[in-house]
Design an enzyme around this catalytic site. Structure first.
Site, mmCIF file in Angstrom:
data_model
loop_
_atom_site.group_PDB
_atom_site.id
_atom_site.type_symbol
_atom_site.label_atom_id
_atom_site.label_comp_id
_atom_site.label_asym_id
_atom_site.label_seq_id
_atom_site.Cartn_x
_atom_site.Cartn_y
_atom_site.Cartn_z
ATOM 1 N N TYR A 1 44.023 46.852 66.580
ATOM 2 C CA TYR A 1 44.371 45.901 67.271
ATOM 3 C C TYR A 1 43.077 45.217 67.846
ATOM 4 O O TYR A 1 42.255 45.893 68.552
ATOM 5 C CB TYR A 1 45.155 46.444 68.438
ATOM 6 N N LYS A 2 43.085 43.776 67.849
ATOM 7 C CA LYS A 2 42.145 43.322 68.655
ATOM 8 C C LYS A 2 42.400 42.920 69.922
ATOM 9 O O LYS A 2 42.981 41.652 70.227
ATOM 10 C CB LYS A 2 41.818 41.836 67.593
ATOM 11 N N VAL A 3 41.846 43.716 70.638
ATOM 12 C CA VAL A 3 42.085 43.468 72.300
ATOM 13 C C VAL A 3 40.954 43.301 72.873
ATOM 14 O O VAL A 3 39.870 43.686 72.743
ATOM 15 C CB VAL A 3 42.743 44.766 72.953
#
Length: 610
Positions: A27-29
């Site tokens: 996940y690109k958070v």
């Protein structure tokens, strides 16, 4: 040093493709999620329900505790806060707001916070809340202002900010227009700063009318997948927990790609994981003396000189035709790359063409991303509606990310469904079914077995119909993982013993016997012969030599008198085995009381000497 960092930053790029796909990607958070519980502490919240049902305050504390424990397990770096309004006592930064009690600041959840919330549950918890905070005047505007200050005091970058209001009063200020206006204004300021305000309203005598105040204070749904303000209040703990769970979990896309419907026609979509295998968290290595986490680094050295090798000095090779083919890292990446990531439409097929054995791995879910490309939701909805009306699925070529091989997938349409409480059960979109290649399909040689009669088949159909039940995957928890976290929770909260769990995957034998009744015995009578007990252990059969099992019996060896005398003269009588000597004694009528080899030899020598 820049070369080292550029190389070791992507050390895990060479992992297997299948492993990366199964794990769901990264996940690109850009920050942490935050959640503030704003709970009404008025006297109405502490009134117990009918038939001994818990009070609204008790149900709220159970929900808060559930979210705390789930955050500790799933996303321990998220920030959570607990604030009470309508209290007699005041406790907040600089004590600027009256009747607002900040029980927990915005911080990571921990065992101490779970214990604090646990102490507020039940009758004793209500007494503790009355002694600690009490119930006083209500100013929701001050409470929202205090929550705004909690967010502004955080120096960390927050990716998602959410505030949940728990109350059973549809008019918190009892008709005070000035306080209502102040609360609506402050709610608007919070929404402008990116804070999502949700209302978790609970049952009260006379019903809860959201149009009196809260319909203007709460935030609209973030996207089409999220239902807006619920009109019906929560009367049970399960309903409240379901709404809280649906709101507090931020939906994150595994990846965002383009869906190409033709030349010059692309829409933006997000790939979501509907179900991911739950596993125990991996063990964290700690330094023995300080208990601090340790980090491991990998370095490559020359086998002969022992010198440290730079990434540019490392090459990869593949043996082909007894020859070692050496390739650079860039060449390996170029070989792996087929095309840019995306979903490319090939055509459509009727649903009956999609078979059960085509499902070879967990599916993912596709939903439009209107923020990426304007108009994606409109085109996606039209495609979904037409595929659903015509009962067809779309065959596509799918490349999840760079340097991944393409896969053939089937986009199966799924329409939106909601339950009686207007909670979304299934979202609208496409399920991505990964199709097998020709190399993945195997031909099995099924052994020939006796065919059951029609009466036996009909009787088994009756048994199956009696044991049928409506299966839901969310109704069965993994007992191993549940027991693991119960043990951790007991250690962290200093509990005497972990909470007992119910193994839901164990068959309920007693209920099954009650449902079946005499059907099992009737089926046995049809299948097994009379007097046969299938549960009894079969007697072990002794295999004969002709059947190829067991040791073959050795034939009797008869010695002639001349041969026996020759053994005596040569002194080789001791080389004969005891069975042969016994047989010789019987043959020549030698009586002996002993069974030892020397006694048999002495008796034979004495007989031959006569």
């Amino acid at each position: 040093m820049a070369e080292w960092r550029a190389f070791y930053k992507n050390e895990d790029e060479d992992e297997e493709h299948e492993e990366g796909e199964e794990s769901g990607g990264e996940y690109k958070v850009t920050g942490r999620d935050s959640l503030v519980f704003l709970v009404d502490a008025s006297k109405e919240m502490f009134i117990k329900g009918e038939d001994g049902e818990p009070s609204n305050f008790d149900m709220t504390m159970q929900c808060v505790r559930s979210v705390y424990t789930s955050k500790i397990i799933s996303s321990h770096r998220d920030l959570v806060a607990l604030v009470f309004y309508g209290t007699e006592q005041s406790k907040n930064p600089r004590n600027s707001f009256k009747h607002v009690y900040v029980y927990h600041d915005l911080d990571e959840p921990g065992a101490k916070r779970v214990q604090d919330v646990e102490a507020l549950r039940g009758t004793k918890g209500a007494q503790l809340a009355a002694e600690t905070m009490g119930s006083g005047e209500t100013s929701l505007g001050d409470a929202l202002w205090c929550c705004s200050n909690l967010y502004s005091d955080i120096k960390l970058r927050l990716s998602h900010k959410r505030l949940m209001i728990f109350t059973c009063r549809d008019q918190p200020h009892e008709g005070d227009s000035a306080k209502d206006r102040q609360a609506r204004t402050k709610a608007g300021d919070l929404k402008e700063t990116g804070v999502v305000i949700d209302l978790m309203h609970m049952m009260k005598p006379g019903g809860f009318d959201v149009s009196l105040f809260f319909c203007d204070a709460v935030s609209p749904p973030e996207d089409e997948t999220e239902l807006g303000l619920q009109l019906e209040p929560c009367g049970k703990l399960e309903d409240l927990q379901k709404r809280v769970r649906a709101k507090e979990q931020k939906k994150r896309a595994m990846s965002r790609v383009s869906l190409c419907l033709g030349e010059g026609m692309k829409v933006a979509v997000g790939i979501y994981g509907n179900a991911v295998t739950a596993r125990k968290p991996s063990a964290v290595r700690l330094y023995r003396e300080t208990n601090e986490p340790v980090r491991s680094k990998t370095r490559t050295f020359h086998t002969q000189t022992g010198s440290l090798l730079l990434p540019s000095e490392i090459k990869k090779a593949q043996v082909y035709g007894k020859r070692q083919i050496v390739m650079e890292r860039d060449e390996v990446d170029a070989i792996k790359k087929f095309e840019d990531p995306g979903i490319f439409l090939i055509g459509f097929k009727p649903m009956e063409k999609l078979k059960l054995h085509h499902h070879i791995r967990p599916s993912v879910f596709v939903y439009p991303e209107e923020d990426q490309v304007t108009g994606s939701a409109c085109v996606f909805t039209a495609l979904l509606r037409k595929c659903s009306e015509k009962n067809v699925f779309a065959v596509c070529r799918y490349v999840p990310r760079r340097n991944y091989p393409p896969r053939f997938v089937a986009l199966v349409p799924q329409r939106e469904e909601a339950d009686q409480g207007q909670n979304q059960v299934t979202p609208p979109g496409f399920n991505v079914i990964f199709l097998p290649f020709a190399d993945d399909i195997r031909r099995l040689d099924v052994p020939q077995c006796p065919t059951a009669s029609d009466m036996q088949v009909d009787k088994m159909k009756e048994i199956v119909s009696k044991l049928r039940f409506k299966y839901r995957s969310d109704a069965f928890e993994n007992p191993v993982i549940q027991q693991h976290y119960r043990n951790l929770e007991a250690l962290a909260l200093d509990m005497m013993a972990p909470e007992s769990i119910e193994d839901l995957i164990m068959p309920k034998v007693h209920q099954m016997d009650q449902r079946l009744g005499p059907l099992v015995q009737e089926f046995k009578d049809l299948v097994y012969p009379a007097g046969y007990n299938p549960e009894a252990k079969p007697a072990a059969k002794r295999k004969t030599a002709d059947a190829g099992g067991g040791a073959e019996k050795k034939p009797k060896v008869e010695l002639q008198e001349d041969e026996l005398r020759a053994h005596v003269q040569n002194g080789t009588l001791g080389k004969l085995t005891v069975p042969v000597l016994k047989e010789a004694c019987k043959q020549f009528g030698v009586r002996t009381t002993g069974t030892k080899k020397q006694e048999l030899i002495d008796a034979l020598i004495a007989q031959l000497a006569k």
